[in-house]
Design a protein around this motif. Structure first.
Motif, PDB file in Angstrom:
ATOM      1  N   GLU A   1       9.499  10.036  -5.528  1.00 37.35           N
ATOM      2  CA  GLU A   1       9.612   9.801  -4.088  1.00 37.35           C
ATOM      3  C   GLU A   1      10.340   8.501  -3.802  1.00 37.35           C
ATOM      4  O   GLU A   1      11.126   8.411  -2.852  1.00 37.35           O
ATOM      5  N   MET A   2      10.103   7.469  -4.638  1.00 37.43           N
ATOM      6  CA  MET A   2      10.733   6.174  -4.409  1.00 37.43           C
ATOM      7  C   MET A   2      12.251   6.239  -4.576  1.00 37.43           C
ATOM      8  O   MET A   2      12.970   5.374  -4.083  1.00 37.43           O
ATOM      9  N   LYS A   3      12.770   7.278  -5.274  1.00 35.72           N
ATOM     10  CA  LYS A   3      14.213   7.433  -5.399  1.00 35.72           C
ATOM     11  C   LYS A   3      14.841   7.819  -4.067  1.00 35.72           C
ATOM     12  O   LYS A   3      16.034   7.573  -3.840  1.00 35.72           O
ATOM     13  N   GLU A   4      14.063   8.428  -3.161  1.00 37.22           N
ATOM     14  CA  GLU A   4      14.596   8.897  -1.890  1.00 37.22           C
ATOM     15  C   GLU A   4      13.960   8.209  -0.690  1.00 37.22           C
ATOM     16  O   GLU A   4      14.246   8.556   0.443  1.00 37.22           O
ATOM     17  N   VAL A   5      13.092   7.232  -0.964  1.00 38.69           N
ATOM     18  CA  VAL A   5      12.429   6.484   0.108  1.00 38.69           C
ATOM     19  C   VAL A   5      12.671   4.997  -0.124  1.00 38.69           C
ATOM     20  O   VAL A   5      12.408   4.479  -1.207  1.00 38.69           O
ATOM     21  N   ASP A   6      13.187   4.308   0.897  1.00 40.74           N
ATOM     22  CA  ASP A   6      13.445   2.872   0.797  1.00 40.74           C
ATOM     23  C   ASP A   6      12.541   2.150   1.799  1.00 40.74           C
ATOM     24  O   ASP A   6      12.535   2.484   2.991  1.00 40.74           O
ATOM     25  N   VAL A   7      11.757   1.172   1.324  1.00 35.56           N
ATOM     26  CA  VAL A   7      10.817   0.438   2.182  1.00 35.56           C
ATOM     27  C   VAL A   7      11.242  -1.028   2.210  1.00 35.56           C
ATOM     28  O   VAL A   7      11.389  -1.666   1.167  1.00 35.56           O
TER      29      VAL A   7
ATOM     30  N   ASN B   1       0.829  -1.208   0.000  1.00 41.23           N
ATOM     31  CA  ASN B   1       0.000   0.000   0.000  1.00 41.23           C
ATOM     32  C   ASN B   1       0.861   1.254   0.000  1.00 41.23           C
ATOM     33  O   ASN B   1       0.553   2.246  -0.685  1.00 41.23           O
ATOM     34  N   LEU B   2       1.940   1.215   0.777  1.00 46.01           N
ATOM     35  CA  LEU B   2       2.803   2.394   0.858  1.00 46.01           C
ATOM     36  C   LEU B   2       3.553   2.631  -0.451  1.00 46.01           C
ATOM     37  O   LEU B   2       3.575   3.747  -0.967  1.00 46.01           O
ATOM     38  N   THR B   3       4.169   1.573  -0.992  1.00 42.49           N
ATOM     39  CA  THR B   3       4.948   1.751  -2.225  1.00 42.49           C
ATOM     40  C   THR B   3       4.055   2.158  -3.390  1.00 42.49           C
ATOM     41  O   THR B   3       4.492   2.929  -4.260  1.00 42.49           O
ATOM     42  N   ARG B   4       2.804   1.662  -3.410  1.00 46.66           N
ATOM     43  CA  ARG B   4       1.905   2.073  -4.488  1.00 46.66           C
ATOM     44  C   ARG B   4       1.514   3.540  -4.378  1.00 46.66           C
ATOM     45  O   ARG B   4       1.246   4.205  -5.376  1.00 46.66           O
ATOM     46  N   SER B   5       1.470   4.060  -3.159  1.00 47.76           N
ATOM     47  CA  SER B   5       1.043   5.450  -2.978  1.00 47.76           C
ATOM     48  C   SER B   5       2.155   6.446  -3.283  1.00 47.76           C
ATOM     49  O   SER B   5       1.900   7.617  -3.534  1.00 47.76           O
ATOM     50  N   LEU B   6       3.424   5.984  -3.265  1.00 41.85           N
ATOM     51  CA  LEU B   6       4.550   6.881  -3.515  1.00 41.85           C
ATOM     52  C   LEU B   6       4.803   7.019  -5.013  1.00 41.85           C
ATOM     53  O   LEU B   6       4.678   6.056  -5.768  1.00 41.85           O
TER      54      LEU B   6
ATOM     55  N   VAL C   1      10.957  -4.926   4.677  1.00 43.25           N
ATOM     56  CA  VAL C   1      10.415  -5.699   5.800  1.00 43.25           C
ATOM     57  C   VAL C   1      11.505  -6.651   6.261  1.00 43.25           C
ATOM     58  O   VAL C   1      11.962  -7.498   5.497  1.00 43.25           O
ATOM     59  N   LEU C   2      11.960  -6.499   7.511  1.00 44.00           N
ATOM     60  CA  LEU C   2      13.006  -7.351   8.072  1.00 44.00           C
ATOM     61  C   LEU C   2      12.527  -7.927   9.399  1.00 44.00           C
ATOM     62  O   LEU C   2      12.210  -7.179  10.325  1.00 44.00           O
ATOM     63  N   LYS C   3      12.445  -9.262   9.464  1.00 40.31           N
ATOM     64  CA  LYS C   3      12.044  -9.965  10.682  1.00 40.31           C
ATOM     65  C   LYS C   3      10.715  -9.439  11.238  1.00 40.31           C
ATOM     66  O   LYS C   3      10.570  -9.197  12.429  1.00 40.31           O
ATOM     67  N   GLY C   4       9.752  -9.244  10.337  1.00 45.09           N
ATOM     68  CA  GLY C   4       8.416  -8.843  10.758  1.00 45.09           C
ATOM     69  C   GLY C   4       8.262  -7.376  11.084  1.00 45.09           C
ATOM     70  O   GLY C   4       7.230  -6.968  11.598  1.00 45.09           O
ATOM     71  N   VAL C   5       9.283  -6.561  10.790  1.00 41.88           N
ATOM     72  CA  VAL C   5       9.230  -5.133  11.083  1.00 41.88           C
ATOM     73  C   VAL C   5       9.376  -4.361   9.772  1.00 41.88           C
ATOM     74  O   VAL C   5      10.198  -4.705   8.930  1.00 41.88           O
ATOM     75  N   VAL C   6       8.558  -3.311   9.606  1.00 39.02           N
ATOM     76  CA  VAL C   6       8.605  -2.495   8.393  1.00 39.02           C
ATOM     77  C   VAL C   6       9.522  -1.297   8.630  1.00 39.02           C
ATOM     78  O   VAL C   6       9.339  -0.542   9.588  1.00 39.02           O
ATOM     79  N   TYR C   7      10.529  -1.139   7.762  1.00 36.29           N
ATOM     80  CA  TYR C   7      11.478  -0.025   7.842  1.00 36.29           C
ATOM     81  C   TYR C   7      11.257   0.906   6.649  1.00 36.29           C
ATOM     82  O   TYR C   7      11.355   0.475   5.498  1.00 36.29           O
ATOM     83  N   ILE C   8      10.979   2.180   6.934  1.00 42.83           N
ATOM     84  CA  ILE C   8      10.859   3.190   5.888  1.00 42.83           C
ATOM     85  C   ILE C   8      12.015   4.169   6.090  1.00 42.83           C
ATOM     86  O   ILE C   8      12.052   4.904   7.066  1.00 42.83           O
ATOM     87  N   SER C   9      12.972   4.169   5.161  1.00 38.45           N
ATOM     88  CA  SER C   9      14.161   5.003   5.280  1.00 38.45           C
ATOM     89  C   SER C   9      14.045   6.189   4.335  1.00 38.45           C
ATOM     90  O   SER C   9      13.820   6.024   3.140  1.00 38.45           O
TER      91      SER C   9
END
Length: 285
Positions: free
Chosen positions: A139-145, A130-135, A147-155
Motif C-alpha cells: 500500500e505504501m508504494k501507492e500511498v504518499d503521506v 499511526n497511519l503509515t504503521r497501519s499500511l 505533513v506540510l505547514k501543520g496539514v496532513v496530506y495523504i495522496s
C-alpha cells in the motif's frame, strides 16, 4: 596385497566424509548469509524511514523558530514603545500600568501560540505515524503521506482507487480506505478535504464532460464511500476537484501523468478552532 587394499579403502572413506562435512558447512554459511542479507535490507529500510521522520521534524522545528522570531520582534517593539513612553513621561501622561499589562498579555498570547503550534505538530506526527504503521508495504508504494505547514496530506494513486477511466471505487481500495477512515474517526477535531486531480489528457464520456468533472466526481465518490461504508460524519467532509490544473510533474511523460492522476485526502484542524484562537488575541491600542 590385502593390507594395501584396506589402506586405500580407509583413505577413500576419509575423503568422502571430509567432502560431506565441507558441503554441510558451505550450506550453513549460505543460509546464514541469506539471513544476514535480509536483516541488512530491513535495517536499511528502517534507517531510511528514521531519516525521513528526522527531516520532517527538523522542518517543523525551523518553522516554529521562525514564528518565535516574529513574535519576539513584536515583543521587542512593545518594549520599545514602553521605553519611549517612559522617556516622554514628563511631557505626556501615560498609563504605565496598563501598558505593562498589555505587554504581559502579548507575552502570554505568544506562549499560547507556541503551545498550540507544538500541540498541533505533535498530533500530526502521531497521526502520520499511526497511519503509515497501519499500511502494508504494498500500500505504501501507492500511498504518499506528508505533513506540510501543520496539514496532513495523504495522496493516493488513481489506479488503486478507481476503475479505469471511471470515478467508481474499485474493490482494491476498500482495505486502504478502511485504514484511513479509522485514523479520521480517531481524530474527531480535524476536518477532511478530499481533492481530485487529473492529468491533461482530454476525456469525453457519457456524463463526464472534461477533467474538471472527472476530478470532482472522483473526490465525491471517496467522500461518499467514507460516509456510507465507515460512518465518517459528513459534516467533517468536503469534496473538491482541481482537474488538470494542480500537477506535481510534467504531463509530457507517462510517469509524470501517472503522478498527476491522484486523489488527496487532506486532514486539517477545524477552522473554528483557529478563529477562536484569533478572538483570544490581546487588543492593541
Amino acid at each position: 596385497m590385502q593390507k594395501r587394499l584396506f589402506l586405500i579403502t580407509m583413505a577413500a572413506g576419509c575423503l568422502f566424509m571430509s567432502s560431506c562435512v565441507s558441503k554441510k558447512a558451505l550450506e550453513g554459511c549460505q543460509n546464514e548469509n541469506k539471513e544476514l542479507t535480509g536483516e541488512i535490507k530491513e535495517l536499511s529500510r528502517n534507517y531510511q524511514e528514521a531519516k525521513e521522520q528526522l527531516a520532517a521534524s527538523r522542518s517543523r522545528v525551523a518553522s516554529l523558530e521562525d514564528q518565535l522570531e516574529v513574535q519576539k520582534k513584536g515583543a521587542a517593539a512593545l518594549q520599545q514603545a514602553l521605553d519611549k513612553s517612559l522617556t516622554a513621561s514628563n511631557q505626556t501622561t501615560v498609563n504605565i500600568s496598563k501598558l505593562v499589562d498589555q505587554i504581559n498579555e502579548s507575552n502570554q498570547y505568544i506562549r499560547h501560540l507556541v503551545e498550540v503550534k507544538s500541540k498541533s505538530d505533535s498530533l500530526n506526527m502521531v497521526l502520520t505515524n499511526n497511519l503509515t504503521r497501519s499500511l502494508s508495504r504494498e500500500e505504501m508504494k501507492e500511498v504518499d503521506v506528508q505533513v506540510l505547514k501543520g496539514v496532513v496530506y495523504i495522496s493516493l494513486a488513481d489506479n488503486m482507487l478507481y476503475k479505469s477511466g471511471s470515478y467508481e471505487i474499485n474493490d482494491r481500495a476498500a482495505e486502504t480506505l478502511s485504514k484511513i477512515a479509522k485514523i479520521i474517526m480517531d481524530y474527531k477535531d480535524y476536518d477532511v478535504l478530499v481533492e481530485g486531480n487529473t492529468d491533461d489528457v482530454p476525456i469525453s464520456r457519457q456524463n463526464i464532460r472534461n477533467n474538471w468533472d472527472l476530478s470532482c466526481l472522483r473526490a465525491s465518490s471517496v467522500v461518499q464511500y467514507l460516509q456510507t461504508h465507515y460512518g465518517v460524519d459528513p459534516k467533517r467532509l468536503t469534496a473538491g476537484g482541481r482537474g488538470e490544473y494542480n500537477p506535481l510533474a510534467s504531463n509530457g511523460t507517462e510517469v509524470g501523468r501517472t503522478r498527476n492522476r491522484r486523489t488527496q485526502i487532506i486532514i486539517t484542524p477545524k477552522l473554528d478552532q483557529f478563529m477562536d484562537l484569533i478572538d483570544k488575541a490581546p487588543e492593541a491600542n
